[in-house]
Structures are given as C-alpha cells and as structure tokens.
Motif scaffolding. Structure first.
Motif, PDB file in Angstrom:
ATOM      1  N   GLN A 166       0.829  -1.198   0.000  1.00  0.00           N
ATOM      2  CA  GLN A 166       0.000   0.000   0.000  1.00  0.00           C
ATOM      3  C   GLN A 166       0.868   1.255   0.000  1.00  0.00           C
ATOM      4  O   GLN A 166       2.074   1.194   0.255  1.00  0.00           O
ATOM      5  N   TRP A 167       0.216   2.399  -0.265  1.00  0.00           N
ATOM      6  CA  TRP A 167       0.912   3.689  -0.245  1.00  0.00           C
ATOM      7  C   TRP A 167      -0.098   4.783   0.093  1.00  0.00           C
ATOM      8  O   TRP A 167      -1.300   4.603  -0.032  1.00  0.00           O
ATOM      9  N   TRP A 183      -4.636   5.092   3.019  1.00  0.00           N
ATOM     10  CA  TRP A 183      -3.856   4.009   2.431  1.00  0.00           C
ATOM     11  C   TRP A 183      -4.568   3.454   1.202  1.00  0.00           C
ATOM     12  O   TRP A 183      -5.754   3.139   1.240  1.00  0.00           O
ATOM     13  N   ASN A 184      -3.831   3.343   0.098  1.00  0.00           N
ATOM     14  CA  ASN A 184      -4.340   2.800  -1.156  1.00  0.00           C
ATOM     15  C   ASN A 184      -3.537   1.563  -1.535  1.00  0.00           C
ATOM     16  O   ASN A 184      -2.318   1.518  -1.330  1.00  0.00           O
ATOM     17  N   ASP A 185      -4.200   0.570  -2.112  1.00  0.00           N
ATOM     18  CA  ASP A 185      -3.484  -0.608  -2.595  1.00  0.00           C
ATOM     19  C   ASP A 185      -2.566  -0.216  -3.748  1.00  0.00           C
ATOM     20  O   ASP A 185      -2.960   0.538  -4.640  1.00  0.00           O
ATOM     21  N   TRP A 201       4.261   7.687   1.644  1.00  0.00           N
ATOM     22  CA  TRP A 201       4.421   6.656   2.663  1.00  0.00           C
ATOM     23  C   TRP A 201       4.244   5.290   2.001  1.00  0.00           C
ATOM     24  O   TRP A 201       3.458   5.144   1.067  1.00  0.00           O
ATOM     25  N   ILE A 202       4.940   4.292   2.511  1.00  0.00           N
ATOM     26  CA  ILE A 202       4.850   2.931   1.973  1.00  0.00           C
ATOM     27  C   ILE A 202       4.550   1.965   3.112  1.00  0.00           C
ATOM     28  O   ILE A 202       5.104   2.090   4.212  1.00  0.00           O
ATOM     29  N   LYS A 203       3.662   1.000   2.837  1.00  0.00           N
ATOM     30  CA  LYS A 203       3.320  -0.014   3.839  1.00  0.00           C
ATOM     31  C   LYS A 203       3.208  -1.370   3.160  1.00  0.00           C
ATOM     32  O   LYS A 203       2.712  -1.476   2.042  1.00  0.00           O
TER      33      LYS A 203
END
Length: 382
Positions: A166-167, A183-185, A201-203
């Motif tokens: 996600q980002w 948060w977006n896929d 941001w990165i997850k």
C-alpha cells in the motif's frame, strides 16, 4: 450350462492403456481450448472498456466539459466504466484530449497484459510483459506529462516477498481529509503532484509483520480508521501506528486532553483526531560524526467525517457543475437545497464539513463534492 466368458486381465490392461493414451492427447487440447477462450474473452472486455472510454469522453463534451484527457486506473477505478466481462485486475486506460486511447490491462485469470498504443487500432497481448506490476508502466508514464503539467508517474518498489502493498501521501502537520491521504493498494505506477514526491508513505507485510516506511526524516505516526469515505456508519474504530523507538505515544479526540495510546478506540461522532510521538534522535555530520542529540517529534491529524445515519424521507440536494469563472479554476459547483434545509453542508474530497454559502471553486480535476443538509429537527438528508 453355458459358460460365461469375460475379459482377461491382459485385455483389461490393454483397454486401460488405450484410455490413458487418449486422455494424454485430449486433456492438453481441452486445456488449450479453455485458455484460448479466456484470452479471447478478456480481449473482448478490453474492447468494451475502450468503447466505454469513448462514450465517457463524448458524454463529458455533451454536458459542457471541455475535452480534457483522463485516465482510468485498475482496480481502484473499476466502477468508472461500464462494460461486460470480468474487469481487469490491474492496469490503466489513457484517453488523450484529442480522443486517442492507449491501454494496458492485466488479467490474473489469463496471466497476460492486453495492450494498445495510441497509434494502434487493435488490442493485443504483449508477450514480453510477464509481471502484473509491469503491465501499465509504459502507458501511464508516457501520458501523464501530456495530461497534467506538474504531475508525475512513479513506480514504487517493495521487497519481492512482500504482501498487502500500500501507499499514501502525507506530510507532518497537515490534516488528512482526502482519499489520496488514506492508504491505497499499490497495483502499479502511481500518479502524484511533483510537489508531493517527498510525501509518499509505503506499507507492506513481510513474514506476517506489518512494515510502514514514512518519508525521510519523518517520525512514524499513522492514524488508521477502519472506515472512511462516502458511506455513512454509526461508529469508526481507530488504530494508531507509532515508531517503535518512540518514548511518548499520545492522542486526543476533538478538544480532549492528550492521552497515552495503549489500544484501538472507537469514535461515534464526526471529529478531529490528533496523534503525536517523541523519540530520541542523533544528528550526524557528513563524515558520520555525532554532532548532537535531540528529541524528534511526529504528528498526524485526521478528520473522521462519515459518521451519521441517512434520513431517506428527506430528499437530497442537487449538485450542478458550471463553467469556471477564472483561469485557475477547472469548474465551479452550484448546490441547490430544498426549502426544508436548515443547515446546508458540503464536503470536498471526504474532508471537513463546510457551510454552503456560495458557488464552490474547483481548482483540481478529480475533486469530489458531497452535499447534504439538516432540517429544523436535526435530521440529516441523503
């Protein structure tokens, strides 16, 4: 008495051997037929989406919009175009201002990327593209610079075995009240303003552990509501992620005092949530020598604005898009409320409730406007 004669063991084995040979020949052929049918069906879907893109452009012109280019990114825009068949699992459709169309669409079922460049008439499979993540990179990177000055297409890189990629965007101190700040896929290249490149941001998850990487120099503080957007709910559960090295982890709801964060909590009304963290931080010079020690602070703000119950008996206000009045506008929005409206409200991009008093100036494509009202008894409209 007549003696019954059956098959010998050798005869049965011979028949079974023949059947095995027939199956060995037939099964791959059947599998190939099914595969080709799936490939043909997805190409048909791609053509349907291309036609739907043309219809959308024509409709935009008919209702008064200037013929600007637009893009459809999958899967997040899967409901934007109406077409038959199984929708793409990833990819993009790009429509130029002149009406030319390029696309790159990926199907998990087929395992291939269907493509068409601007100067091509037919949709085909690009056999050189073997990965889902690579399907739309070419078509999106070529077009965005033509469509919007000041925007950029970026490919994000995650560990090979990472899942739940996600980002989002976000910088310290800003209130997150827009879909792009949630948060977006991550399904392929993203499109962001040049001014926000350093705010990504990165997850992801790796070995069942969630990893969050904030922008460089940012202390991790990340408020995550379990519901956000247009759909009204009765309550929202909120989780806050903090930097593991933070010595102070606090939050507050509305005008409440700061409280230590220990677990998820629930809010039942539209409200601002703030979170902050402090952690020790070392400052080094260019040679790697320790210069000083300090306390780094991180903050996050988010407005929860989708709590409520729609009152179906109250008619919804009407939203009308009208022509822009200045050069820096892309459109203006006029909202007409029924006479029963006591408190006229609108939201821009899921954001804060604002009182409607005059036409709304829209300065960015993709802006969403939500309008509703409360009557004298406090009931909310659709």
């Amino acid at each position: 008495m007549v003696k019954q004669k059956g098959f010998t063991l050798i005869e049965l084995l011979a028949v079974m051997a023949i059947l095995v040979i027939i199956l060995a020949i037939a099964v791959p052929g059947i599998g190939g037929i099914i595969r080709k049918a799936r490939e043909a069906a997805f190409i048909d879907t791609a053509y349907g989406l291309m036609r739907a893109s043309k219809y959308k452009r024509i409709n935009d012109i008919l209702i008064g919009d200037s013929p600007k280019g637009f893009q459809v990114i999958y899967p997040q825009d899967k409901d934007k175009l109406d077409a038959q068949g199984e929708m793409p699992d990833s990819g993009a459709i790009i429509v130029k201002e002149t009406g030319e169309i390029a696309l790159a669409l990926w199907s998990d079922a087929v395992g291939k990327c269907a493509v068409k460049n601007f100067d091509e008439a037919e949709i085909r499979y690009d056999e050189s593209i073997a990965l889902k993540e690579d399907c739309a990179s070419g078509v999106t990177s070529e077009v965005i610079t033509e469509m919007w000055d000041g925007w950029i297409t970026m490919t994000l890189y995650y560990p090979l075995n990472a899942s739940d990629r996600q980002w989002r965007l976000g910088s310290p101190g800003e209130v997150r009240a827009d879909g792009s700040f949630m948060w977006n896929d991550y399904t392929g290249p993203i499109v962001v303003p040049l001014s926000r490149v350093e705010d990504i941001w990165i997850k992801y998850k790796l070995d069942n552990k969630e990893v969050i990487i904030p922008p460089l120099g940012t202390v991790l503080v990340d408020i995550v509501p379990d519901s956000y957007g247009y759909k009204l709910v009765e309550k929202v559960k909120v989780k806050i992620n903090y930097d593991e090295e933070a010595t102070i982890k606090e939050y507050r709801v509305g005008d409440s005092d700061w409280m230590p964060y220990t677990e998820e909590f629930t809010v039942t009304e539209n409200v601002m949530i703030e979170a902050r963290a402090k952690k020790p931080d070392n400052v080094y010079d260019n040679n790697g020598n320790l210069v000083s020690k300090r306390t780094a602070v991180g903050r996050d703000y988010i407005y929860i604005g989708n709590i409520g119950v729609e009152e179906s008996e109250l008619p919804a206000p009407t939203i009308e898009r009208i022509a822009p009045s200045t050069e820096n506008e892309v459109a203006r929005v006029k909202i007409t409320y029924p006479e029963a409206a006591n408190k006229k409200i609108y939201k821009e991009n899921y954001g804060l409730e604002q009182a409607y008093t005059k036409e709304i100036s829209i300065k960015r494509y993709g802006t969403h406007i939500i309008a509703y009202y409360y009557d004298a008894s406090g009931k909310r409209s659709k």
